[in-house]
Each structure stands twice: as C-alpha cells, then as structure tokens.
Design an enzyme around this catalytic site. Structure first.
Site: not given
Ligand code: MV4
Length: 502
Positions: A116, A200, A235, A292
């Site tokens: 990342k 972040e 997730h 993918r």
């Molecule tokens: C975040 C966020 C809020 N703020 N980053 C969750 C999995 C990973 N791929 C990134 N995720 C998140 N990153 C910041 N700066 C909230 C999430 C997140 C989330 C993101 C997409 C779909 C579902 C989620 C469920 C919880 C938290």
C-alpha cells in the site's frame, strides 16, 4: 493465438472462465485437489488434472505443481481467477519465465499495487487523490506524534502489507495512538512478515466505490464505470450494484479518468479494479487496486455489455482492446448478491454439507453463477461461497424487485445459506432508498440479525410436508383426491395462498 488455457482455480469462477473459453473455441484445463474430485469445474473442463491434497497450500497455491501441469498438458496460458495465486507477483513472473502466458498483469504492477505504501507513492505521482496522510512509513514515535498533529484526529493506522481490514486501527483519542501503532505493527509482522505502517485521516462514513478498468499491451486503457460495494460485513462484500446510487455524471467521469491514470502509472495490463473511498460530499480517495478479475465483475458485464474474461484473453494474446472509451455506456441497473453456505442466525457460522435439493432461479434479467449440484458435498477446506445471483433491470427499482423474486425462487436444502439474510437486506428502507454507506449492516443490525421465519421458509416447510405426503401416497396416486396442505393458515402469511394438490 491461445488454444488451451489452464484455470488455476475452483468453484464458480473456474466455471465462469471455462464458459468464455468454450465460446472462444479455446480448450480449458481444470486442476483439482483431493477435496474437489467431484467438483463441477472438473466435469466441465476439456481436461482435468489432480494436483494434490485438500489444503490450498499444497494444491491451488502450489506454483510448482500448477506450472508442471501446464507444461505437461501443453497449455498456452494460465488464468488464475480470483484469490489463490491471482495476485502473486512470483507466480506471474514464473509463468513468464516458463513461456506460459499469465492472463493478468506483469509482476511489477502486482508488486507495486500489493504494497500500500508503494501504491500510495505511485498514485501521488500520477495525480490520483489519496487520503491525506503520511508519504512513507512511520519510523519512530517522534515522527508519529508529529504526523498525528499534522493530520489530526480521528485517524487510521494501516499496515502497508495489509488488506481486507487486517493490520488496521482506528484512533479517536490521542492516548490511543501509540498503543494502536504498536498493535498494528505487531499484527502486520505476524500476518505478513512486514511491519511497515502509515497513517491516514479517518473518513467517517465512507462509501466503497470501485472502477473496473481494462488495459491492453499497446498502452490503451479504458474504464467500465463504477461498482458500489458499500454493503459489507467484516470486510466481506455482501451486495454490489452498478450504477452507484450516489454517483453523478461529473464525478463518474472524473473518477473514471483517475482510475485510468492509476492503471497507466503501473503499466497495467489486463482487467483490474481501482478502489476508492468516497465521502457524503463525493470527495473521493484512492484506497487500493485489485490486480485481478473480481467476484463482482458480472454486474459490470451486464450493464456495460462486455465479457471481461474474453477481453482478458484477447489482451493476454497481444490484441488491442475491442472497445474505445466513447463506445461504452451504462444500460439499466445490475445488482449482485453472494450466497454463502453459512447460517445468518448463528453468527454466520459456515455450514458445509451435502446439497440435497437445489432449484436455481431463472427468468428474465437473472444470471446465476454457481457450481454446486444436487448430491454435491461442499468441502470445508475452501471459502463457503455457493454462488452469485446477478439481476438486471431497466431501473434500480426493477432490479430490486427482480432480485427479491429470484431469491424467493432460490431453493437449497441440505446446508444453511445466507439467502434469508439477503432477503432481509432488500426490505431495509435505507437500502431501498439507496441511502447507505459502509456502516449499513451495523446500523441496521436490529432488523437484519433478528431470526424470523419468512413466508419463503413456511413455504419450504409446506413443500417438504407435501413431498412426504406425496411419497407416502405414490402407490395409490390414482385414488388421490385434491387436498390442502397445512390447512387454512396461509392467509395469515399474506402474500399468497398455497394450495398443493395431487
Ligand atoms: C479507511 C476507512 C476510513 N478512513 N481509511 C477497510 C478495508 C481497507 N481496504 C480499507 N478500509 C477502510 N479504510 C480511512 N482513511 C474505512 C475503511 C473501511 C471500509 C472501507 C471500505 C469498505 C468497507 C469498510 C468497512 C470498514 C472500514
């Protein structure tokens, strides 16, 4: 030209890929583990080879075994599907070395997007917006405190090697910060062998919106619009739809262009997905790129009218993209739900077992991508996803009503499934109105987690009762008189009266 493809996967996605192979006149080769001797992808393929024990590490993840099999059967190419080896840069490199076409991106793109921090750096250079945060790894507590002051609270600590929420911590108060940092670091060290973390700004109630892209080997990159994937549980995506209920034409165009820029920045080739988190004001930030074919690709195929697997194969054999950006439009609305062999009333406990009865939904606007059949035993060694139900409608409302109908028509016995949980989601006003974000399931937990027998379940009971009744009378059917099953109680359940006669 590719004449034979080995599919290094199992389940519904192996079948999905083989179907396109057949349409293209390409021979398909299945590989299978001990647990998959009776699996449908083995039956459907033109050839099938045993590759090892049930454990993925010894079969579907065994690079040496899969490469040996591809050489032995003279496959020109390998399609990795999703999961397993699909985002493994070493596997892509090994294929290249052996002169086998890897149907996917080159190792550099997989590697850059797989980490990342390198992905973030590369996106910043390419002018793709990322969540405000640190440029690189956080090296010590002093630097960490300085960054916390700069970014402000709440914030998120994320592991560079993480994914799917692993190695991620939300920090709301100053005193939580250093402990969270250390916990994320040790979690990442244990899970990925890499403890690099960064921070972040926390985006409060985000949407997960992703863009499908296709890139050929001649520098042409197009996007196939967005998928809204905010309905998630731990997730895991549960419902995906396109178009997104919150998108506007202006933001769609802009985000599509950024997704194309993201792919170009890593010399991408093949099908890929650029994930964004989007706030209520439609500010969007790059999250990660999936290098993918994704589980939810069929909703894009339906609304945009492109066979993504066919395009992946064409790209892999050096052809130019079949479409220009100007050729592509979104037609109507598509929704996908994932059906799992798990019990929603027992905290989604996996429910492996033998499929006893199966009636798959059919009809206008319904696509069912599955792999199970009556008598098939779902092994406990892999992901318990049984199938995906994809519906299309002229409007979102039509798509929702069609999905309700299709779920109502979907009958599986022998294992517990998530079908009734999905039916409950479609009745939640926030969903029906398209007003939801990533907090949807927790926000509506009261309605969604309450076990209650649906009309469908009472009907299941009626069907089972009728079957027993039928079997017990089958010898004397001639003498059978019309009769009602389960008395007159049906009017209490509203929707329909069941009168089963024989
Ligand atoms: C975040 C966020 C809020 N703020 N980053 C969750 C999995 C990973 N791929 C990134 N995720 C998140 N990153 C910041 N700066 C909230 C999430 C997140 C989330 C993101 C997409 C779909 C579902 C989620 C469920 C919880 C938290």
């Amino acid at each position: 030209m590719i004449k034979k493809i080995l599919i290094a996967n199992r389940g519904e996605i192996a079948l999905r890929i083989m179907r396109s192979c057949r349409e293209m006149g390409i021979k398909s080769v299945a590989v299978f583990s001990e647990a998959d001797r009776t699996a449908m992808h083995v039956r459907y393929a033109d050839e099938a080879y045993f590759i090892g024990p049930a454990a993925s590490s010894e079969s579907y993840l065994n690079i040496g075994k899969i490469i040996d099999t591809a050489i032995k059967c003279k496959a020109d190419a390998i399609h990795p599907g999703y999961g397993f080896l699909s985002e493994n840069a070493k596997f892509s490199a090994r294929c290249e070395k052996e002169g086998i076409i890897f149907i996917g991106p080159r190792p550099f793109a997989i590697e850059t997007m797989g980490d990342k921090l390198t992905a973030r750096k590369s996106m910043i250079e390419a002018g793709v917006p990322v969540v405000p945060g640190t440029k690189g790894e956080i090296r010590d507590e002093k630097e960490a405190m300085r960054m916390m002051e700069e970014i402000g609270l709440p914030l998120m600590v994320k592991a560079s090697a993480g994914g799917g929420g692993k190695g991620m911590r939300l920090v709301k108060e100053e005193k939580e910060f250093i402990p969270a940092l250390n916990m994320a670091k040790s979690e990442a060290r244990n899970a990925f062998g890499n403890d690099a973390v960064y921070i972040e700004k926390y985006i409060e109630s985000p949407h997960h919106i992703e863009f499908q892209i296709l890139a050929d080997q001649h520098g042409n990159v197009i996007h196939l619009f967005e998928r809204e994937c905010s309905v998630q549980r731990r997730h895991q995506k549960v419902v995906e739809e396109t178009p997104s209920p919150i998108m506007t034409p202006e933001v769609r165009k802009e985000m599509g262009e950024k997704a194309v820029a993201a792919a170009k920045a890593v010399d991408y080739q093949g099908a890929g997905t650029v994930e964004f988190i989007v706030d209520d004001k439609l500010n969007y930030y790059f999250l990660e790129m999936n290098t993918r074919l994704q589980v939810e690709h069929p909703i894009t195929e339906r609304v945009v009218g492109v066979d993504l697997v066919k395009e992946m194969v064409r790209i892999a054999q050096g052809e130019k993209l079949s479409y220009k950006q100007e050729d592509l439009f979104q037609h109507g609305h598509a929704i996908e739900v994932r059906i799992y062999a798990e019990d929603p009333d027992e905290n989604f406990m996996p429910s492996p077992g033998v499929i006893r009865h199966l009636t798959e939904p059919l009809g206008l606007g319904v696509r069912h991508d599955g792999y199970v059949y009556e008598g098939y035993e779902i092994p406990m060694d892999y992901d318990p996803m049984i199938s995906k139900l994809i519906v299309w409608g002229n409007t979102r409302e039509e798509a929702i009503s069609r999905l309700k109908r299709a779920l109502y028509n979907y009958k599986i016995t022998g294992v517990k499934t998530s079908i009734k949980f999905l039916e409950r989601i479609l009745d939640v006003p926030d969903f029906v109105e398209g007003k939801y974000n990533t907090h949807f399931i927790e926000k509506n937990a009261d309605i969604l987690m309450t076990p209650k027998k649906s009309v469908g379940e009472f009907e299941d009971i009626a069907v089972i009762a009728a079957s027993f009744d039928f079997l017990s009378k089958v010898e004397s059917l001639k003498d059978c008189k019309p009769k009602h099953v389960l008395g007159n109680n049906w009017k209490d359940f509203g929707r329909k009266k069941a009168v089963l006669r024989f």
